[in-house]
Design a protein around this motif. Sequence first.
Motif, PDB file in Angstrom:
ATOM      1  N   LEU A  46       0.825  -1.202   0.000  1.00 56.83           N
ATOM      2  CA  LEU A  46       0.000   0.000   0.000  1.00 56.83           C
ATOM      3  C   LEU A  46       0.863   1.258   0.000  1.00 56.83           C
ATOM      4  CD1 LEU A  46      -2.728   1.481   0.270  1.00 56.83           C
ATOM      5  CD2 LEU A  46      -2.442   1.272   2.733  1.00 56.83           C
ATOM      6  N   LEU A  47       1.879   1.297   0.843  1.00 55.60           N
ATOM      7  CA  LEU A  47       2.751   2.470   0.913  1.00 55.60           C
ATOM      8  C   LEU A  47       3.528   2.665  -0.386  1.00 55.60           C
ATOM      9  CD1 LEU A  47       3.981   2.053   4.580  1.00 55.60           C
ATOM     10  CD2 LEU A  47       2.524   3.900   3.699  1.00 55.60           C
ATOM     11  N   LEU A  48       3.983   1.578  -0.994  1.00 58.20           N
ATOM     12  CA  LEU A  48       4.676   1.691  -2.280  1.00 58.20           C
ATOM     13  C   LEU A  48       3.729   2.187  -3.365  1.00 58.20           C
ATOM     14  CD1 LEU A  48       6.892  -1.514  -2.121  1.00 58.20           C
ATOM     15  CD2 LEU A  48       7.719   0.848  -2.288  1.00 58.20           C
ATOM     16  N   ASP A  49       2.474   1.733  -3.338  1.00 59.07           N
ATOM     17  CA  ASP A  49       1.482   2.224  -4.297  1.00 59.07           C
ATOM     18  C   ASP A  49       1.236   3.719  -4.113  1.00 59.07           C
ATOM     19  OD1 ASP A  49       1.236  -0.306  -5.389  1.00 59.07           O
ATOM     20  OD2 ASP A  49      -0.683  -0.756  -4.405  1.00 59.07           O
ATOM     21  N   LEU A  50       1.185   4.173  -2.862  1.00 57.34           N
ATOM     22  CA  LEU A  50       0.988   5.602  -2.597  1.00 57.34           C
ATOM     23  C   LEU A  50       2.169   6.437  -3.080  1.00 57.34           C
ATOM     24  CD1 LEU A  50      -0.638   5.785   0.946  1.00 57.34           C
ATOM     25  CD2 LEU A  50      -1.624   6.554  -1.215  1.00 57.34           C
ATOM     26  N   LEU A  51       3.349   5.846  -3.030  1.00 60.27           N
ATOM     27  CA  LEU A  51       4.535   6.545  -3.523  1.00 60.27           C
ATOM     28  C   LEU A  51       4.359   6.901  -4.994  1.00 60.27           C
ATOM     29  CD1 LEU A  51       7.470   7.425  -2.801  1.00 60.27           C
ATOM     30  CD2 LEU A  51       8.195   5.177  -3.608  1.00 60.27           C
ATOM     31  N   LEU A  59      -1.246   2.358  10.068  1.00 58.07           N
ATOM     32  CA  LEU A  59      -0.572   3.330   9.205  1.00 58.07           C
ATOM     33  C   LEU A  59      -1.098   4.740   9.448  1.00 58.07           C
ATOM     34  CD1 LEU A  59      -0.354   1.292   5.874  1.00 58.07           C
ATOM     35  CD2 LEU A  59       1.496   1.785   7.503  1.00 58.07           C
ATOM     36  N   GLU A  60      -2.391   4.846   9.753  1.00 57.00           N
ATOM     37  CA  GLU A  60      -2.965   6.160  10.051  1.00 57.00           C
ATOM     38  C   GLU A  60      -2.439   6.678  11.394  1.00 57.00           C
ATOM     39  OE1 GLU A  60      -7.159   8.230   9.196  1.00 57.00           O
ATOM     40  OE2 GLU A  60      -7.309   6.428  10.438  1.00 57.00           O
ATOM     41  N   ASP A  61      -2.336   5.794  12.390  1.00 57.94           N
ATOM     42  CA  ASP A  61      -1.785   6.192  13.687  1.00 57.94           C
ATOM     43  C   ASP A  61      -0.349   6.698  13.546  1.00 57.94           C
ATOM     44  OD1 ASP A  61      -4.115   5.546  15.028  1.00 57.94           O
ATOM     45  OD2 ASP A  61      -3.353   3.634  15.806  1.00 57.94           O
ATOM     46  N   TYR A  62       0.432   6.079  12.669  1.00 62.03           N
ATOM     47  CA  TYR A  62       1.810   6.501  12.435  1.00 62.03           C
ATOM     48  C   TYR A  62       1.878   7.810  11.652  1.00 62.03           C
ATOM     49  CZ  TYR A  62       3.373   1.761  13.773  1.00 62.03           C
ATOM     50  OH  TYR A  62       3.622   0.590  14.439  1.00 62.03           O
ATOM     51  N   GLY A  63       0.761   8.209  11.030  1.00 62.38           N
ATOM     52  CA  GLY A  63       0.734   9.427  10.235  1.00 62.38           C
ATOM     53  C   GLY A  63       1.190   9.236   8.802  1.00 62.38           C
ATOM     54  N   TYR A  64       1.381   7.990   8.381  1.00 60.62           N
ATOM     55  CA  TYR A  64       1.853   7.729   7.013  1.00 60.62           C
ATOM     56  C   TYR A  64       0.729   7.818   5.988  1.00 60.62           C
ATOM     57  CZ  TYR A  64       5.986   5.994   9.434  1.00 60.62           C
ATOM     58  OH  TYR A  64       7.087   5.865  10.237  1.00 60.62           O
ATOM     59  N   GLN A 123       3.078  12.399   7.903  1.00 61.94           N
ATOM     60  CA  GLN A 123       4.404  11.835   8.183  1.00 61.94           C
ATOM     61  C   GLN A 123       4.928  10.977   7.028  1.00 61.94           C
ATOM     62  OE1 GLN A 123       6.017  12.870  10.894  1.00 61.94           O
ATOM     63  NE2 GLN A 123       4.184  14.069  11.332  1.00 61.94           N
ATOM     64  N   PHE A 124       4.272  11.013   5.872  1.00 57.67           N
ATOM     65  CA  PHE A 124       4.674  10.165   4.755  1.00 57.67           C
ATOM     66  C   PHE A 124       6.121  10.408   4.344  1.00 57.67           C
ATOM     67  CE2 PHE A 124       5.016   8.720   0.377  1.00 57.67           C
ATOM     68  CZ  PHE A 124       4.399   7.478   0.444  1.00 57.67           C
ATOM     69  N   GLU A 139       8.579  10.983   6.104  1.00 62.65           N
ATOM     70  CA  GLU A 139       9.478  10.296   7.020  1.00 62.65           C
ATOM     71  C   GLU A 139       9.847   8.900   6.498  1.00 62.65           C
ATOM     72  OE1 GLU A 139       8.412   8.065  11.039  1.00 62.65           O
ATOM     73  OE2 GLU A 139       8.493  10.233  11.343  1.00 62.65           O
ATOM     74  N   ILE A 140       8.907   8.250   5.825  1.00 60.78           N
ATOM     75  CA  ILE A 140       9.125   6.885   5.352  1.00 60.78           C
ATOM     76  C   ILE A 140       9.517   6.853   3.864  1.00 60.78           C
ATOM     77  CG2 ILE A 140       6.739   6.328   4.682  1.00 60.78           C
ATOM     78  CD1 ILE A 140       7.184   3.635   6.195  1.00 60.78           C
ATOM     79  N   ARG A 141       9.400   7.987   3.192  1.00 65.25           N
ATOM     80  CA  ARG A 141       9.676   8.059   1.749  1.00 65.25           C
ATOM     81  C   ARG A 141      11.054   7.494   1.351  1.00 65.25           C
ATOM     82  NH1 ARG A 141       7.533  10.860  -2.495  1.00 65.25           N
ATOM     83  NH2 ARG A 141       6.208  12.110  -1.151  1.00 65.25           N
ATOM     84  N   PRO A 142      12.159   7.837   2.050  1.00 68.66           N
ATOM     85  CA  PRO A 142      13.456   7.295   1.629  1.00 68.66           C
ATOM     86  C   PRO A 142      13.500   5.761   1.631  1.00 68.66           C
ATOM     87  CG  PRO A 142      13.787   9.084   3.188  1.00 68.66           C
ATOM     88  CD  PRO A 142      12.317   8.787   3.172  1.00 68.66           C
ATOM     89  N   LEU A 143      12.893   5.145   2.633  1.00 67.96           N
ATOM     90  CA  LEU A 143      12.853   3.679   2.660  1.00 67.96           C
ATOM     91  C   LEU A 143      12.020   3.131   1.509  1.00 67.96           C
ATOM     92  CD1 LEU A 143      12.429   2.870   6.460  1.00 67.96           C
ATOM     93  CD2 LEU A 143      14.394   2.345   5.019  1.00 67.96           C
ATOM     94  N   LEU A 144      10.887   3.769   1.237  1.00 67.02           N
ATOM     95  CA  LEU A 144      10.031   3.323   0.132  1.00 67.02           C
ATOM     96  C   LEU A 144      10.739   3.469  -1.214  1.00 67.02           C
ATOM     97  CD1 LEU A 144       6.649   4.876   1.304  1.00 67.02           C
ATOM     98  CD2 LEU A 144       7.274   2.444   1.307  1.00 67.02           C
ATOM     99  N   GLU A 145      11.436   4.582  -1.396  1.00 70.01           N
ATOM    100  CA  GLU A 145      12.167   4.794  -2.653  1.00 70.01           C
ATOM    101  C   GLU A 145      13.272   3.756  -2.811  1.00 70.01           C
ATOM    102  OE1 GLU A 145      13.202   8.928  -2.238  1.00 70.01           O
ATOM    103  OE2 GLU A 145      11.328   9.574  -3.205  1.00 70.01           O
ATOM    104  N   PHE A 146      13.937   3.425  -1.701  1.00 75.28           N
ATOM    105  CA  PHE A 146      14.962   2.380  -1.761  1.00 75.28           C
ATOM    106  C   PHE A 146      14.345   1.051  -2.154  1.00 75.28           C
ATOM    107  CE2 PHE A 146      17.253  -1.120   0.194  1.00 75.28           C
ATOM    108  CZ  PHE A 146      18.515  -0.949  -0.333  1.00 75.28           C
ATOM    109  N   LEU A 147      13.232   0.688  -1.522  1.00 78.26           N
ATOM    110  CA  LEU A 147      12.563  -0.577  -1.851  1.00 78.26           C
ATOM    111  C   LEU A 147      12.082  -0.587  -3.302  1.00 78.26           C
ATOM    112  CD1 LEU A 147      10.439  -1.157   1.367  1.00 78.26           C
ATOM    113  CD2 LEU A 147      12.449  -2.463   0.621  1.00 78.26           C
ATOM    114  N   ALA A 148      11.535   0.532  -3.758  1.00 76.56           N
ATOM    115  CA  ALA A 148      11.037   0.599  -5.129  1.00 76.56           C
ATOM    116  C   ALA A 148      12.163   0.451  -6.150  1.00 76.56           C
ATOM    117  CB  ALA A 148      10.295   1.925  -5.347  1.00 76.56           C
ATOM    118  N   SER A 149      13.319   1.018  -5.860  1.00 73.53           N
ATOM    119  CA  SER A 149      14.414   0.956  -6.828  1.00 73.53           C
ATOM    120  C   SER A 149      15.230  -0.331  -6.716  1.00 73.53           C
ATOM    121  CB  SER A 149      15.345   2.156  -6.651  1.00 73.53           C
ATOM    122  OG  SER A 149      15.985   2.110  -5.400  1.00 73.53           O
TER     123      SER A 149
END
Length: 96
Positions: free
Chosen positions: A17-22, A59-64, A79-80, A82-92
């Motif tokens: 879900l978070l990767l899709d939102l990215l 995920l809502e409680d975390y603010g993502y 807070q999205f 905050e997690i973006r660098p990890l998501l970008e790493f996973l995506a690439s």
Amino acid sequence: MNDNAFNALAHEQRRTLLLDLLEHNPQGAKVESSTGHSVLTDAEQGIQVAMYHSHLPKLEDYGYIEWDEDTNEISKGPQFDEIRPLLEFLASNGPE
């Protein structure tokens, strides 16, 4: 980075879900049937229950994410970034 980020990414459904939102903001919260039928299989119903009662609230409680339960729309939360660098790493570096 804090433990919330790693906890959020620990489960495949939250990670997906978070990767899709990215890539596409916003997203729908509804689980689609893989069979193409309008009725969800038991496994798909289980996934949807887990999403609504566990994954989305966490995920809502975390603010993502921000989740509108009335429209089932999910968008990036305050807070999205905050997690973006990890998501970008996973995506690439994900499976090819």
